[in-house]
Design a protein around this motif. Structure first.
Motif: not given
Length: 125
Positions: A46, A79-85, A109
């Motif tokens: 990330n 958008k490939q990343f988790d918004k919670q991470e 995010f």
């Protein structure tokens, strides 16, 4: 007249507290080199270099992915990343990453951490 004065005082106090909270919250997500290095090592996937491909090719931090903030598809790529991470971003000096951080927060995010001073400060120290 007294009610208007009281109302104005309450509103100004509220705005002042909101600005203070926003600055405190913003500072929490602005990391110095040492903190960024320690935390981002545990979250390699990330770490995002928001500079151009040319800048990225001249050197970067660890295993950072290059997703150019100046390109139109920046948000789509993110958008490939988790918004919670947590997401860890940096640019050359901190200006683009501050804008990128705001764009990501606007997209939902929740934890976007930024390297204070950017890559320039990273290589100086």
């Amino acid at each position: 007249m007294m009610i208007k004065t009281l109302f104005l005082t309450v509103m100004l106090s509220s705005l002042s507290l909101s600005a203070s909270y926003a600055q405190e919250n913003n500072d929490k997500f602005l990391l110095n080199k040492e903190s960024f290095e320690v935390i981002s090592k545990d979250n390699k996937s990330n770490v995002i270099d928001v500079r151009t491909a040319k800048e990225f090719s001249e050197g970067s931090i660890g295993e950072a992915k290059n997703i150019d903030f100046l390109k139109e598809d920046f948000i789509d790529q993110m958008k490939q990343f988790d918004k919670q991470e947590p997401i860890y971003i940096f640019c050359k000096s901190g200006k683009r990453s501050a804008k990128a951080k705001q764009a990501l927060v606007n997209e939902g995010f929740l934890q976007v951490y930024e390297l204070d001073g950017g890559y320039t400060k990273w290589i100086e120290e």
